[in-house]
Scaffold this motif. Structure first.
Motif, PDB file in Angstrom:
ATOM      1  N   VAL A 126       0.839  -1.205   0.000  1.00  0.00           N
ATOM      2  CA  VAL A 126       0.000   0.000   0.000  1.00  0.00           C
ATOM      3  C   VAL A 126       0.872   1.251   0.000  1.00  0.00           C
ATOM      4  N   LYS A 127       1.870   1.268   0.866  1.00  0.00           N
ATOM      5  CA  LYS A 127       2.702   2.464   1.008  1.00  0.00           C
ATOM      6  C   LYS A 127       3.547   2.750  -0.228  1.00  0.00           C
ATOM      7  N   LEU A 128       4.092   1.716  -0.843  1.00  0.00           N
ATOM      8  CA  LEU A 128       4.906   1.916  -2.044  1.00  0.00           C
ATOM      9  C   LEU A 128       4.067   2.447  -3.210  1.00  0.00           C
ATOM     10  N   LEU A 129       2.899   1.854  -3.397  1.00  0.00           N
ATOM     11  CA  LEU A 129       2.018   2.297  -4.487  1.00  0.00           C
ATOM     12  C   LEU A 129       1.586   3.747  -4.280  1.00  0.00           C
ATOM     13  N   LYS A 145      18.185  -2.584  -4.958  1.00  0.00           N
ATOM     14  CA  LYS A 145      19.222  -1.634  -5.393  1.00  0.00           C
ATOM     15  C   LYS A 145      18.634  -0.363  -6.018  1.00  0.00           C
ATOM     16  N   ASP A 146      17.325  -0.380  -6.299  1.00  0.00           N
ATOM     17  CA  ASP A 146      16.673   0.772  -6.928  1.00  0.00           C
ATOM     18  C   ASP A 146      16.303   1.861  -5.923  1.00  0.00           C
ATOM     19  N   LEU A 147      16.500   1.599  -4.640  1.00  0.00           N
ATOM     20  CA  LEU A 147      16.157   2.557  -3.594  1.00  0.00           C
ATOM     21  C   LEU A 147      17.397   3.258  -3.070  1.00  0.00           C
ATOM     22  N   ASP A 148      17.391   4.576  -3.102  1.00  0.00           N
ATOM     23  CA  ASP A 148      18.492   5.387  -2.574  1.00  0.00           C
ATOM     24  C   ASP A 148      17.993   6.047  -1.292  1.00  0.00           C
ATOM     25  N   PHE A 149      18.326   5.444  -0.143  1.00  0.00           N
ATOM     26  CA  PHE A 149      17.840   5.938   1.133  1.00  0.00           C
ATOM     27  C   PHE A 149      18.485   7.260   1.533  1.00  0.00           C
ATOM     28  N   GLU A 150      19.685   7.503   1.049  1.00  0.00           N
ATOM     29  CA  GLU A 150      20.381   8.749   1.386  1.00  0.00           C
ATOM     30  C   GLU A 150      19.682   9.957   0.768  1.00  0.00           C
ATOM     31  N   LEU A 175      11.570   3.701   6.993  1.00  0.00           N
ATOM     32  CA  LEU A 175      11.714   2.948   8.244  1.00  0.00           C
ATOM     33  C   LEU A 175      11.091   1.557   8.123  1.00  0.00           C
ATOM     34  N   ASP A 176       9.936   1.488   7.458  1.00  0.00           N
ATOM     35  CA  ASP A 176       9.266   0.197   7.254  1.00  0.00           C
ATOM     36  C   ASP A 176      10.097  -0.727   6.376  1.00  0.00           C
ATOM     37  N   LEU A 177      10.707  -0.165   5.346  1.00  0.00           N
ATOM     38  CA  LEU A 177      11.528  -0.965   4.437  1.00  0.00           C
ATOM     39  C   LEU A 177      12.750  -1.544   5.152  1.00  0.00           C
ATOM     40  N   LEU A 178      13.410  -0.724   5.958  1.00  0.00           N
ATOM     41  CA  LEU A 178      14.593  -1.190   6.691  1.00  0.00           C
ATOM     42  C   LEU A 178      14.207  -2.276   7.691  1.00  0.00           C
ATOM     43  N   ASN A 179      13.051  -2.128   8.305  1.00  0.00           N
ATOM     44  CA  ASN A 179      12.523  -3.141   9.225  1.00  0.00           C
ATOM     45  C   ASN A 179      12.228  -4.436   8.471  1.00  0.00           C
ATOM     46  N   TYR A 180      11.621  -4.285   7.286  1.00  0.00           N
ATOM     47  CA  TYR A 180      11.283  -5.427   6.422  1.00  0.00           C
ATOM     48  C   TYR A 180      12.551  -6.161   5.968  1.00  0.00           C
ATOM     49  N   TYR A 181      13.568  -5.411   5.610  1.00  0.00           N
ATOM     50  CA  TYR A 181      14.846  -6.002   5.185  1.00  0.00           C
ATOM     51  C   TYR A 181      15.468  -6.828   6.312  1.00  0.00           C
TER      52      TYR A 181
END
Length: 275
Positions: A126-129, A145-150, A175-181
């Protein structure tokens, strides 16, 4: 060569020219299927491969305007590229494309949608869309690799029309993505994985359908993309920036969101209020 062999030859030529022109798998599949249906009609009716046969065939179809336009595009391509008998809308008329306003969700509905599940992957869908304005195919093709968190940037590789672009990552989503990873072991390079590799369209659609039922609203993936664009417009974001984020080549495609945005309407008083 009999009629069946000739039709098969035409279909193979159609498929090959589509591949050479770099059409997507979805477009090739649609063109192939639509032209095959037309050739089957020709074989049964005994009509010649001429404009009148196209008219007769289209008149037998009971389809929506957009589906009919896809049939038309398939046949027009086939006649021009394979049969070398191009035709125009003057030769074979076609209905104009319907101008349907995009369906979207309010911010409150999106919040409820996110809160309707404890499943982190489903929240991410939901959040990504919504937060990045992704198309369904772009979501499924998204790699870590397509995500640039910086820089809070998300790279879309070969989106619609095989175009690359960049869009946004929200702080909330990061934050959710890092938790998911941290909680998952990945077998592929994709963010969303299924049992046999990449997550499927049906899986995403089912997730949104189930969440929609929980909040009493029918939800499909593109509604979140529509909501992303409209809510940016409501908040005062320049439409040219929204065009780039969505990957629209023509600003007129983006301008449809001006018809559903409340940005200007909210400042207008009804004449009844002045009585």
């Amino acid at each position: 060569m009999d009629y069946t062999d000739l039709n098969q030859k035409h279909l193979e030529e159609l498929k090959n020219i589509c591949i050479l022109k770099g059409f997507s798998k979805q477009t090739i599949k649609a063109y192939y299927y639509n032209v095959k249906r037309f050739l089957d009609f020709i074989a049964k009716s005994g009509l010649n491969l001429e404009n009148n046969a196209i008219k007769s065939y289209l008149l037998t179809l009971n389809l929506s305007v957009n589906s009919m336009r896809l049939q038309y595009a398939s046949l027009r391509f086939f006649f021009a590229e394979i049969l070398k008998k191009p035709f125009t809308t003057a030769d074979v008329p076609i209905k104009k494309k319907e101008k349907i306003l995009p369906k979207l969700l309010s911010k409150e509905q999106i919040k409820k949608l996110i809160e309707a599940t404890d499943n982190l992957k489903h929240k991410l869908i939901v959040k990504l869309l919504y937060s990045s304005g992704l198309r369904l195919g772009e979501l499924l093709n998204l790699k870590r690799k397509d995500l640039d968190f910086e820089r809070n940037i998300l790279y879309i590789r070969k989106g619609k029309g095989k175009k690359d672009r960049i869009t946004l990552i929200s702080e909330n989503l990061k934050l959710d993505l890092l938790n998911y990873y941290s909680k998952n072991t990945f077998k592929t390079e994709y963010i969303l994985e299924g049992r046999n590799g990449k997550y499927t369209k049906k899986s995403v659609q089912k997730v949104l359908d189930n969440l929609g039922k929980k909040i009493g609203t029918k939800v499909h993936p593109h509604m979140l993309r529509h909501s992303f664009a409209t809510h940016l417009l409501d908040s005062g974001t320049d439409i040219r920036h929204i065009q780039k984020l969505l990957g629209h080549s023509d600003i007129s495609t983006t301008e449809i969101y001006t018809h559903v945005s409340n940005k200007d309407l909210s400042n207008i008083r009804s004449p009844l209020d002045n009585i």
